[in-house]
Motif scaffolding. Structure first.
Motif, PDB file in Angstrom:
ATOM      1  N   TYR A 146       7.555  -8.114  -1.101  1.00 14.27           N
ATOM      2  CA  TYR A 146       7.329  -7.883   0.325  1.00 14.27           C
ATOM      3  C   TYR A 146       5.838  -7.925   0.651  1.00 14.27           C
ATOM      4  N   PHE A 147       4.987  -7.807  -0.376  1.00 14.16           N
ATOM      5  CA  PHE A 147       3.547  -7.793  -0.167  1.00 14.16           C
ATOM      6  C   PHE A 147       2.818  -8.901  -0.935  1.00 14.16           C
ATOM      7  N   TRP A 148       3.540  -9.626  -1.808  1.00 15.70           N
ATOM      8  CA  TRP A 148       2.931 -10.669  -2.631  1.00 15.70           C
ATOM      9  C   TRP A 148       3.715 -11.973  -2.484  1.00 15.70           C
ATOM     10  N   ASP A 149       3.021 -13.113  -2.658  1.00 20.32           N
ATOM     11  CA  ASP A 149       3.727 -14.383  -2.757  1.00 20.32           C
ATOM     12  C   ASP A 149       3.660 -14.879  -4.204  1.00 20.32           C
ATOM     13  N   SER A 150       4.366 -15.979  -4.496  1.00 20.85           N
ATOM     14  CA  SER A 150       4.472 -16.453  -5.878  1.00 20.85           C
ATOM     15  C   SER A 150       3.121 -16.832  -6.465  1.00 20.85           C
TER      16      SER A 150
ATOM     17  N   LEU B 181      -3.399   2.277   7.610  1.00 21.57           N
ATOM     18  CA  LEU B 181      -1.940   2.329   7.570  1.00 21.57           C
ATOM     19  C   LEU B 181      -1.280   1.127   8.240  1.00 21.57           C
ATOM     20  N   TYR B 182      -1.873   0.627   9.301  1.00 23.97           N
ATOM     21  CA  TYR B 182      -1.187  -0.371  10.117  1.00 23.97           C
ATOM     22  C   TYR B 182      -1.817  -1.758  10.100  1.00 23.97           C
ATOM     23  N   SER B 183      -3.049  -1.870   9.606  1.00 25.22           N
ATOM     24  CA  SER B 183      -3.722  -3.166   9.635  1.00 25.22           C
ATOM     25  C   SER B 183      -4.137  -3.668   8.261  1.00 25.22           C
ATOM     26  N   GLN B 184      -4.283  -2.790   7.300  1.00 25.26           N
ATOM     27  CA  GLN B 184      -4.731  -3.184   5.974  1.00 25.26           C
ATOM     28  C   GLN B 184      -3.531  -3.429   5.052  1.00 25.26           C
ATOM     29  N   PRO B 185      -3.711  -4.210   3.971  1.00 30.49           N
ATOM     30  CA  PRO B 185      -2.592  -4.483   3.054  1.00 30.49           C
ATOM     31  C   PRO B 185      -2.198  -3.259   2.233  1.00 30.49           C
TER      32      PRO B 185
ATOM     33  N   PRO C 248      -0.046  -0.537   2.561  1.00 29.86           N
ATOM     34  CA  PRO C 248      -0.108   0.845   3.054  1.00 29.86           C
ATOM     35  C   PRO C 248       0.726   1.806   2.224  1.00 29.86           C
ATOM     36  N   ASN C 249       1.774   1.302   1.563  1.00 26.78           N
ATOM     37  CA  ASN C 249       2.583   2.186   0.719  1.00 26.78           C
ATOM     38  C   ASN C 249       1.766   2.725  -0.456  1.00 26.78           C
ATOM     39  N   ARG C 250       0.919   1.884  -1.050  1.00 30.99           N
ATOM     40  CA  ARG C 250       0.051   2.348  -2.139  1.00 30.99           C
ATOM     41  C   ARG C 250      -0.962   3.364  -1.627  1.00 30.99           C
ATOM     42  N   PHE C 251      -1.493   3.115  -0.442  1.00 32.58           N
ATOM     43  CA  PHE C 251      -2.463   4.047   0.148  1.00 32.58           C
ATOM     44  C   PHE C 251      -1.840   5.425   0.293  1.00 32.58           C
ATOM     45  N   LEU C 252      -0.638   5.488   0.841  1.00 30.48           N
ATOM     46  CA  LEU C 252       0.020   6.782   1.002  1.00 30.48           C
ATOM     47  C   LEU C 252       0.317   7.422  -0.350  1.00 30.48           C
ATOM     48  N   ALA C 253       0.884   6.644  -1.267  1.00 32.69           N
ATOM     49  CA  ALA C 253       1.284   7.212  -2.562  1.00 32.69           C
ATOM     50  C   ALA C 253       0.094   7.678  -3.385  1.00 32.69           C
ATOM     51  N   SER C 254      -1.089   7.133  -3.137  1.00 29.35           N
ATOM     52  CA  SER C 254      -2.255   7.512  -3.930  1.00 29.35           C
ATOM     53  C   SER C 254      -2.632   8.980  -3.741  1.00 29.35           C
ATOM     54  N   PHE C 255      -2.185   9.601  -2.657  1.00 29.51           N
ATOM     55  CA  PHE C 255      -2.501  11.004  -2.434  1.00 29.51           C
ATOM     56  C   PHE C 255      -1.684  11.931  -3.338  1.00 29.51           C
ATOM     57  N   ALA C 256      -0.620  11.406  -3.939  1.00 35.67           N
ATOM     58  CA  ALA C 256       0.183  12.230  -4.841  1.00 35.67           C
ATOM     59  C   ALA C 256      -0.643  12.688  -6.040  1.00 35.67           C
ATOM     60  N   ARG C 257      -1.580  11.854  -6.478  1.00 37.47           N
ATOM     61  CA  ARG C 257      -2.443  12.250  -7.604  1.00 37.47           C
ATOM     62  C   ARG C 257      -3.267  13.484  -7.247  1.00 37.47           C
ATOM     63  N   LEU C 258      -3.746  13.554  -6.021  1.00 40.83           N
ATOM     64  CA  LEU C 258      -4.523  14.721  -5.604  1.00 40.83           C
ATOM     65  C   LEU C 258      -3.655  15.967  -5.536  1.00 40.83           C
ATOM     66  N   ALA C 259      -2.405  15.796  -5.135  1.00 40.00           N
ATOM     67  CA  ALA C 259      -1.490  16.946  -5.134  1.00 40.00           C
ATOM     68  C   ALA C 259      -1.301  17.473  -6.544  1.00 40.00           C
TER      69      ALA C 259
END
Length: 286
Positions: free
Chosen positions: A36-40, A187-191, A193-204
């Motif tokens: 969904y975020f990469w091509d071949s 969140l809405y314009s950069q590639p 965004p799911n990784r950006f959100l999930a990266s905060f789990a490390r800080l938790a």
């Protein structure tokens, strides 16, 4: 040689098995290749540059790739096309990461299996195939229990001034968080965004000694059970089995949530690749 892949949205774990069973496997890691975020072309270029020295693509006779985002034939072909470019002499098999989790956690036995990493996925498995799935709906609508969900909680509270001072400072330092408009742009314009959100789990995890983070993790797993797990028919008949970094690193809280909801706790693994290698070794020997 047989090449196995466990492809999440953030990273992909690879295991190269020599035809001689006595030869130790070769493990390596690349970026995650969610189609969904990469091509071949981008996948092929990244993978080719990420192969360890000494791995000869022409010696790979089969690739079993299990990954996120490959449910539709079109998305599966994005990944398969890239793999055929890198390993032109190999038979290529692409299947969803959920099948890898089920095979790693359950082997050929029936049961419940889940993935709690960057995203969420879960299923009932009959020992051969997946028989029932409660959809996770992705990071925008669901992903309860995953890094994206936990990260969304932390980021929302950060923007509203509700996280502890130490955690807020760590979020600013590690992510360069600016004002609201900059965060919304991420969140809405950069590639990715799911990784950006999930990266905060490390800080938790790093700040898990703080009651705020403990509560956020508990809320994340409670939502997973309430919104997903408890909607499986007769879910309490099964033990709870899970792979994924979020489930593994917060496994005590996850086990407590499973117990509260009447499920015995089975396997909680950081990743499926070693168990998956054992599965394919056994299949090849039959």
């Amino acid at each position: 040689m047989l090449l196995l892949a466990d492809g999440g949205s953030t990273k992909c774990s690879w295991c190269l098995l020599d035809d001689a069973p006595s030869t130790p496997p070769t493990h390596f890691t690349t970026e995650g290749y969610n189609p969904y975020f990469w091509d071949s072309a981008a996948i092929a270029a990244s993978l080719a540059s990420g192969l360890p020295v000494g791995v000869a693509p022409e010696r790979v006779r089969a690739v079993h790739y299990y990954g996120a985002g490959v449910l539709s034939p079109a998305k599966a072909e994005v990944v398969a096309g890239a793999l055929r470019q890198v390993f032109p002499g190999a038979q290529v098999h692409v299947a969803e990461d959920l099948l890898a989790a089920a095979r790693a956690l359950l082997g050929r036995a029936p049961g419940f299996a889940a993935i709690l990493g960057t995203g969420t996925n879960s299923c009932l498995f009959d020992g051969e195939k997946i028989t029932h799935v409660v959809e996770s709906l992705g990071y925008s609508l669901g992903d309860e229990g995953a890094g994206t969900y936990l990260g969304r909680l932390l980021l929302r509270d950060y923007l509203r001034g509700r996280v502890p001072a130490g955690l807020a400072a760590a979020m600013r330092a590690s992510h360069g968080l600016g004002d609201l408009s900059e965060v919304l742009d991420r969140l809405y314009s950069q590639p990715l965004p799911n990784r950006f959100l999930a990266s905060f789990a490390r800080l938790a995890r790093e700040h898990y000694h703080e009651p705020y983070c403990q509560a956020a993790v508990a809320q994340t797993f409670e939502a997973f059970f309430q919104q997903i797990v408890t909607h499986y028919p007769d879910y309490q008949r099964y033990s709870f089995n899970c792979v994924g970094s979020v489930g593994y690193h917060f496994r005590d809280a996850l086990a407590a949530a499973a117990t509260r909801h009447g499920m015995a706790v089975g396997h909680i693994l950081q990743g499926p690749i070693d168990a998956l290698a054992a599965y394919h070794r056994a299949a090849a020997a039959q």
